[in-house]
Design an enzyme around this catalytic site. Structure first.
Site, PDB file in Angstrom:
ATOM      1  N   ARG A   1      -1.989  -7.231  -8.734  1.00 29.97           N
ATOM      2  CA  ARG A   1      -0.853  -7.656  -8.194  1.00 29.97           C
ATOM      3  C   ARG A   1      -0.759  -9.073  -9.411  1.00 29.97           C
ATOM      4  O   ARG A   1      -1.179  -8.334 -10.177  1.00 29.97           O
ATOM      5  CB  ARG A   1      -1.486  -8.042  -6.423  1.00 29.97           C
ATOM      6  CG  ARG A   1      -0.554  -6.687  -6.201  1.00 29.97           C
ATOM      7  CD  ARG A   1      -1.356  -7.478  -4.149  1.00 29.97           C
ATOM      8  NE  ARG A   1      -3.167  -7.555  -4.263  1.00 29.97           N
ATOM      9  CZ  ARG A   1      -3.801  -7.761  -3.988  1.00 29.97           C
ATOM     10  NH1 ARG A   1      -3.146  -7.901  -2.286  1.00 29.97           N
ATOM     11  NH2 ARG A   1      -5.203  -7.363  -3.653  1.00 29.97           N
TER      12      ARG A   1
ATOM     13  N   LYS B   1     -18.255  -6.081   6.659  1.00 32.87           N
ATOM     14  CA  LYS B   1     -17.006  -6.718   6.785  1.00 32.87           C
ATOM     15  C   LYS B   1     -16.687  -6.726   8.615  1.00 32.87           C
ATOM     16  O   LYS B   1     -16.161  -5.653   8.946  1.00 32.87           O
ATOM     17  CB  LYS B   1     -16.250  -5.959   5.475  1.00 32.87           C
ATOM     18  CG  LYS B   1     -15.264  -6.886   5.323  1.00 32.87           C
ATOM     19  CD  LYS B   1     -14.491  -6.177   3.997  1.00 32.87           C
ATOM     20  CE  LYS B   1     -13.123  -7.041   3.307  1.00 32.87           C
ATOM     21  NZ  LYS B   1     -12.637  -6.468   2.172  1.00 32.87           N
TER      22      LYS B   1
ATOM     23  N   HIS C   1       1.009  -1.383   0.004  1.00 37.40           N
ATOM     24  CA  HIS C   1       0.154   0.068  -0.107  1.00 37.40           C
ATOM     25  C   HIS C   1       0.909   1.207  -0.079  1.00 37.40           C
ATOM     26  O   HIS C   1       0.362   2.247  -0.517  1.00 37.40           O
ATOM     27  CB  HIS C   1      -0.709  -0.170   1.202  1.00 37.40           C
ATOM     28  CG  HIS C   1      -1.925  -1.009   1.122  1.00 37.40           C
ATOM     29  ND1 HIS C   1      -2.218  -1.904   2.005  1.00 37.40           N
ATOM     30  CD2 HIS C   1      -3.268  -1.368   0.521  1.00 37.40           C
ATOM     31  CE1 HIS C   1      -3.145  -2.289   2.375  1.00 37.40           C
ATOM     32  NE2 HIS C   1      -3.465  -2.516   1.139  1.00 37.40           N
TER      33      HIS C   1
ATOM     34  N   SER D   1      -3.410  -8.098   3.166  1.00 38.98           N
ATOM     35  CA  SER D   1      -2.090  -7.788   4.739  1.00 38.98           C
ATOM     36  C   SER D   1      -3.056  -8.544   5.179  1.00 38.98           C
ATOM     37  O   SER D   1      -2.862  -8.932   5.563  1.00 38.98           O
ATOM     38  CB  SER D   1      -4.087  -6.670   4.353  1.00 38.98           C
ATOM     39  OG  SER D   1      -3.692  -5.303   4.308  1.00 38.98           O
TER      40      SER D   1
HETATM   41  P1  ADP Z   1     -10.118  -4.191  -0.610  1.00 39.66           P
HETATM   42  O1  ADP Z   1     -10.558  -4.508   0.044  1.00 39.66           O
HETATM   43  O2  ADP Z   1     -10.857  -3.075  -1.162  1.00 39.66           O
HETATM   44  O3  ADP Z   1      -8.473  -4.802  -1.469  1.00 39.66           O
HETATM   45  P2  ADP Z   1      -7.064  -3.675   0.341  1.00 39.66           P
HETATM   46  O4  ADP Z   1      -6.503  -3.176   1.256  1.00 39.66           O
HETATM   47  O5  ADP Z   1      -6.331  -5.232   0.466  1.00 39.66           O
HETATM   48  O6  ADP Z   1      -8.041  -3.589   0.536  1.00 39.66           O
HETATM   49  O7  ADP Z   1      -6.401  -2.844  -1.312  1.00 39.66           O
HETATM   50  C1  ADP Z   1      -6.234  -1.444  -1.087  1.00 39.66           C
HETATM   51  C2  ADP Z   1      -6.001  -1.439  -2.757  1.00 39.66           C
HETATM   52  O8  ADP Z   1      -4.589  -1.682  -3.215  1.00 39.66           O
HETATM   53  C3  ADP Z   1      -6.592  -2.605  -3.419  1.00 39.66           C
HETATM   54  O9  ADP Z   1      -6.654  -2.062  -4.980  1.00 39.66           O
HETATM   55  C4  ADP Z   1      -5.393  -3.581  -4.106  1.00 39.66           C
HETATM   56  O10 ADP Z   1      -5.012  -3.436  -5.094  1.00 39.66           O
HETATM   57  C5  ADP Z   1      -3.947  -2.795  -3.608  1.00 39.66           C
HETATM   58  N1  ADP Z   1      -3.239  -3.386  -2.969  1.00 39.66           N
HETATM   59  C6  ADP Z   1      -3.292  -3.866  -2.395  1.00 39.66           C
HETATM   60  N2  ADP Z   1      -1.856  -4.775  -1.833  1.00 39.66           N
HETATM   61  C7  ADP Z   1      -0.740  -4.591  -2.946  1.00 39.66           C
HETATM   62  C8  ADP Z   1      -0.023  -4.698  -3.197  1.00 39.66           C
HETATM   63  N3  ADP Z   1       0.685  -5.407  -1.670  1.00 39.66           N
HETATM   64  N4  ADP Z   1       1.363  -4.184  -3.778  1.00 39.66           N
HETATM   65  C9  ADP Z   1      -0.063  -3.474  -4.784  1.00 39.66           C
HETATM   66  N5  ADP Z   1      -1.336  -2.481  -4.463  1.00 39.66           N
HETATM   67  C10 ADP Z   1      -1.600  -3.507  -3.246  1.00 39.66           C
END
Ligand code: ADP
Length: 161
Positions: free
Chosen positions: A90, A41, A17, A128
């Site tokens: 990803r 959620k 992130h 995460s």
């Molecule tokens: P969501 O539940 O909206 O997917 P996340 O917190 O998992 O929320 O992810 C938020 C955003 O960050 C999404 O666009 C996701 O694709 C991106 N993201 C998550 N992990 C990574 C990573 N390791 N590298 C790049 N982008 C990421």
């Protein structure tokens, strides 16, 4: 002024992130990291905990703001005058889901564009969810998350020294 919104659960905020924020903030005047408030959620960290952690990590980035949103993202984007939604991609497994959301968002509000940034190669398998699994068993995740997040994760699972 070009405003973009980077939405997500951020439960918790990882180095993946962080990489997205660093790259996106250089492309826009103002970037809003928007934590999705989704009552259906269940999350490990509360909204406030997630906001505080992200704010601590991004404290030295003046054009980045952290906020919450509830309801439809396109409505929130319009409300805050953001014209671009930033999402990360990803592995190919992200694509179908993201494309579907993009299409529905375009249908609802064609004035809000979506921009995808490809994950840096060292972050492409980072999520995460994986970090929570590792920290649950007492292992540090400091190689994959900012120090404040890594500490908070261990504490959450009762692994404090
Ligand atoms: P969501 O539940 O909206 O997917 P996340 O917190 O998992 O929320 O992810 C938020 C955003 O960050 C999404 O666009 C996701 O694709 C991106 N993201 C998550 N992990 C990574 C990573 N390791 N590298 C790049 N982008 C990421």
């Amino acid at each position: 002024m070009k405003i973009a919104v980077y939405p997500g659960s951020f439960d918790p905020f990882t180095n993946g992130h962080l990489d997205m924020v660093k790259r996106a903030r250089s492309l826009f005047d103002h970037l809003i990291v928007a934590i999705a408030v989704n009552s259906s959620k269940s999350t490990l960290f509360s909204m406030e905990e997630r906001k505080d952690l992200i704010q601590e990590v991004l404290a030295d980035m003046p054009n980045v703001e952290v906020s919450f949103f509830e309801g439809l993202l396109v409505d929130y984007a319009e409300k805050i005058n953001a014209t671009v939604i930033v999402r990360g991609l990803r592995a190919v497994t992200d694509f179908d889901y993201e494309y579907a959301i993009y299409q529905i968002n375009q249908e609802m509000n064609p004035g809000v564009e979506t921009m995808f940034l490809l994950a840096g190669k060292e972050f492409s398998y980072l999520s995460s969810t994986i970090l929570k699994e590792v920290a649950r068993y007492g292992r540090s995740v400091e190689a994959h998350a900012p120090p404040a997040v890594s500490r908070a994760l261990l504490k959450k699972f009762g692994h404090t020294k």
